[in-house]
Each structure stands twice: as structure tokens, then as C-alpha cells.
Design a protein around this motif. Structure first.
Motif, PDB file in Angstrom:
ATOM      1  N   ASN A   1       0.848  -1.283  -0.055  1.00  0.00           N
ATOM      2  CA  ASN A   1      -0.060   0.008   0.118  1.00  0.00           C
ATOM      3  C   ASN A   1       0.669   1.281  -0.174  1.00  0.00           C
ATOM      4  O   ASN A   1       0.532   2.195  -0.648  1.00  0.00           O
ATOM      5  N   ARG A   2       1.797   1.412   0.767  1.00  0.00           N
ATOM      6  CA  ARG A   2       2.683   2.390   0.596  1.00  0.00           C
ATOM      7  C   ARG A   2       3.366   2.605  -0.474  1.00  0.00           C
ATOM      8  O   ARG A   2       3.569   3.797  -1.165  1.00  0.00           O
ATOM      9  N   ARG A   3       3.624   1.541  -1.071  1.00  0.00           N
ATOM     10  CA  ARG A   3       4.479   1.551  -2.595  1.00  0.00           C
ATOM     11  C   ARG A   3       3.406   2.116  -3.550  1.00  0.00           C
ATOM     12  O   ARG A   3       3.753   3.008  -4.591  1.00  0.00           O
ATOM     13  N   SER A   4       2.220   1.533  -3.522  1.00  0.00           N
ATOM     14  CA  SER A   4       1.311   2.105  -4.361  1.00  0.00           C
ATOM     15  C   SER A   4       0.811   3.559  -4.143  1.00  0.00           C
ATOM     16  O   SER A   4       0.649   4.191  -5.155  1.00  0.00           O
ATOM     17  N   ASP A   5       0.792   3.982  -3.083  1.00  0.00           N
ATOM     18  CA  ASP A   5       0.365   5.316  -2.774  1.00  0.00           C
ATOM     19  C   ASP A   5       1.770   6.038  -3.328  1.00  0.00           C
ATOM     20  O   ASP A   5       1.371   7.280  -4.131  1.00  0.00           O
ATOM     21  N   ARG A   6       2.987   5.782  -3.455  1.00  0.00           N
ATOM     22  CA  ARG A   6       3.778   6.343  -4.326  1.00  0.00           C
ATOM     23  C   ARG A   6       3.683   6.395  -5.682  1.00  0.00           C
ATOM     24  O   ARG A   6       3.937   7.363  -6.468  1.00  0.00           O
ATOM     25  N   VAL A   7       3.384   5.167  -6.183  1.00  0.00           N
ATOM     26  CA  VAL A   7       3.087   5.237  -7.725  1.00  0.00           C
ATOM     27  C   VAL A   7       1.825   6.148  -7.998  1.00  0.00           C
ATOM     28  O   VAL A   7       1.980   6.778  -9.153  1.00  0.00           O
ATOM     29  N   LEU A   8       0.984   5.968  -7.375  1.00  0.00           N
ATOM     30  CA  LEU A   8      -0.247   6.805  -7.641  1.00  0.00           C
ATOM     31  C   LEU A   8       0.018   8.342  -7.585  1.00  0.00           C
ATOM     32  O   LEU A   8      -0.590   9.089  -7.910  1.00  0.00           O
ATOM     33  N   ALA A   9       1.065   8.736  -6.577  1.00  0.00           N
ATOM     34  CA  ALA A   9       1.545  10.109  -6.534  1.00  0.00           C
ATOM     35  C   ALA A   9       2.361  10.660  -7.589  1.00  0.00           C
ATOM     36  O   ALA A   9       2.779  11.867  -7.578  1.00  0.00           O
ATOM     37  N   GLY A  10       2.615   9.750  -8.562  1.00  0.00           N
ATOM     38  CA  GLY A  10       3.565   9.900  -9.774  1.00  0.00           C
ATOM     39  C   GLY A  10       4.896   9.448  -9.797  1.00  0.00           C
ATOM     40  O   GLY A  10       5.425   9.500 -10.849  1.00  0.00           O
ATOM     41  N   GLU A  11       5.332   8.709  -8.804  1.00  0.00           N
ATOM     42  CA  GLU A  11       6.577   8.063  -8.733  1.00  0.00           C
ATOM     43  C   GLU A  11       6.858   6.790  -9.873  1.00  0.00           C
ATOM     44  O   GLU A  11       5.727   6.278  -9.849  1.00  0.00           O
ATOM     45  N   THR A  12       7.960   6.908 -10.314  1.00  0.00           N
ATOM     46  CA  THR A  12       8.340   5.745 -11.178  1.00  0.00           C
ATOM     47  C   THR A  12       9.388   5.030 -10.322  1.00  0.00           C
ATOM     48  O   THR A  12      10.205   5.314  -9.932  1.00  0.00           O
ATOM     49  N   LEU A  13       8.762   3.617 -10.225  1.00  0.00           N
ATOM     50  CA  LEU A  13       9.492   2.880  -9.237  1.00  0.00           C
ATOM     51  C   LEU A  13       9.806   1.408  -9.845  1.00  0.00           C
ATOM     52  O   LEU A  13       9.151   0.792 -10.759  1.00  0.00           O
ATOM     53  N   PRO A  14      10.912   0.659  -9.454  1.00  0.00           N
ATOM     54  CA  PRO A  14      11.338  -0.457 -10.065  1.00  0.00           C
ATOM     55  C   PRO A  14      10.110  -1.460  -9.420  1.00  0.00           C
ATOM     56  O   PRO A  14       9.581  -1.236  -8.608  1.00  0.00           O
ATOM     57  N   ARG A  15      10.149  -2.790  -9.987  1.00  0.00           N
ATOM     58  CA  ARG A  15       9.372  -3.746  -9.796  1.00  0.00           C
ATOM     59  C   ARG A  15       9.624  -3.775  -8.060  1.00  0.00           C
ATOM     60  O   ARG A  15      10.754  -3.864  -7.597  1.00  0.00           O
ATOM     61  N   SER A  16       8.380  -4.581  -7.577  1.00  0.00           N
ATOM     62  CA  SER A  16       8.640  -4.655  -6.022  1.00  0.00           C
ATOM     63  C   SER A  16       9.056  -5.975  -5.720  1.00  0.00           C
ATOM     64  O   SER A  16       8.170  -6.994  -6.007  1.00  0.00           O
ATOM     65  N   ARG A  17       9.677  -6.256  -4.660  1.00  0.00           N
ATOM     66  CA  ARG A  17      10.077  -7.359  -4.303  1.00  0.00           C
ATOM     67  C   ARG A  17       8.692  -7.979  -3.294  1.00  0.00           C
ATOM     68  O   ARG A  17       8.667  -9.027  -3.043  1.00  0.00           O
ATOM     69  N   ALA A  18       8.252  -7.006  -2.606  1.00  0.00           N
ATOM     70  CA  ALA A  18       7.141  -7.205  -1.676  1.00  0.00           C
ATOM     71  C   ALA A  18       6.033  -7.873  -2.397  1.00  0.00           C
ATOM     72  O   ALA A  18       5.238  -8.739  -1.976  1.00  0.00           O
TER      73      ALA A  18
END
Length: 142
Positions: A100-117
């Protein structure tokens, strides 16, 4: 294990298993292939769907635990019930908050690598599917 408890345990378990298979292994990956579904839209849909699934899973887990506790089950049924419930608890209390914290960041516009979680979630979901299948079968033959 008495017949009523065994039947309730099996029914609850197979409903739970069917929901996990349908949502986690069918709906979740397919939604990103639908035309016009962007990663943010897919994440938003996924959060709503998984929140609902997890609530239903918690109710089904509680029902299975009660049915097993009342029924005087063989050790295998008790252990498999505990394993399925524990895997769900790990997902809800440890893995999902990270996702959820990661998806919050993506929804805020960040581009992130694939998640191990995410991979850990899929692994626990796969283990839960196996535990639920074994539990349902063991409840039927108990």
C-alpha cells in the motif's frame, strides 16, 4: 471431526480458495491487459478489489477456525487451518502495508522498479492456495 463441522469447514475453505484463485490469479493480472488501463488505474482498482477480498477472507478464516474448533478435528485439519490463517495474517499485517505504501507512491506519480514485496505476496498467496486445497480435502475425508 463431526460431519457438520467437516462439511462447514470444507465449504468455507473451498469458497475461500475459489475467491483467491479468481481474484489473485485471474483478475489481478488480467486487469492490466485491458485496453486503456494504466498502472495507476490498475493499482486503484486492485486496492479496492483486494481490500474487499481480504475482508471476506478474514470472515471465512474466522468461520473455518470456529468450525474446526467446534468439530474436534484431526491434527492435519487443525494444522492446515492454522497455516492458512497465518499466511493470511502475514499478508494483511506485514506485506499489504508495504504494498500500500508503494502504491501510494506510484499513484502520487513516482516511477519505481518492480517490487520484491509483490513477489513475496504472490509466494504467500501460492502457499495459501496449497494450504486451502489441502485443508478442504482433509476436511472432506475427516
Amino acid at each position: 471431526m463431526n460431519a457438520t463441522s467437516a462439511a462447514v469447514t470444507a465449504a468455507v475453505t473451498f469458497v475461500w480458495l475459489g475467491m483467491v484463485l479468481a481474484i489473485s490469479f485471474l483478475e489481478a493480472p488480467l486487469k492490466f491487459r485491458a485496453p486503456g488501463v494504466t498502472v495507476p488505474i490498475g493499482l486503484g482498482i486492485g486496492r479496492v478489489v483486494f481490500r474487499a477480498l481480504n475482508r471476506v477472507e478474514a470472515v471465512l478464516a474466522a468461520a473455518a477456525i470456529v468450525a474446526v474448533a467446534v468439530g474436534g478435528p484431526p491434527v492435519s485439519v487443525g494444522v492446515l487451518t492454522a497455516v492458512a490463517a497465518l499466511l493470511l495474517a502475514v499478508q494483511l499485517l506485514v506485506i499489504r502495508p508495504r504494498l500500500n505504501r508503494r502504491s501510494d507512491r506510484v499513484l502520487a506519480g513516482e516511477t519505481l522498479p518492480r517490487s520484491r514485496a509483490h513477489h513475496v505476496y504472490v509466494a504467500t498467496e501460492s502457499a495459501k492456495v496449497l494450504a486451502l486445497l489441502a485443508l478442504g480435502v482433509n476436511a472432506l475425508i475427516a
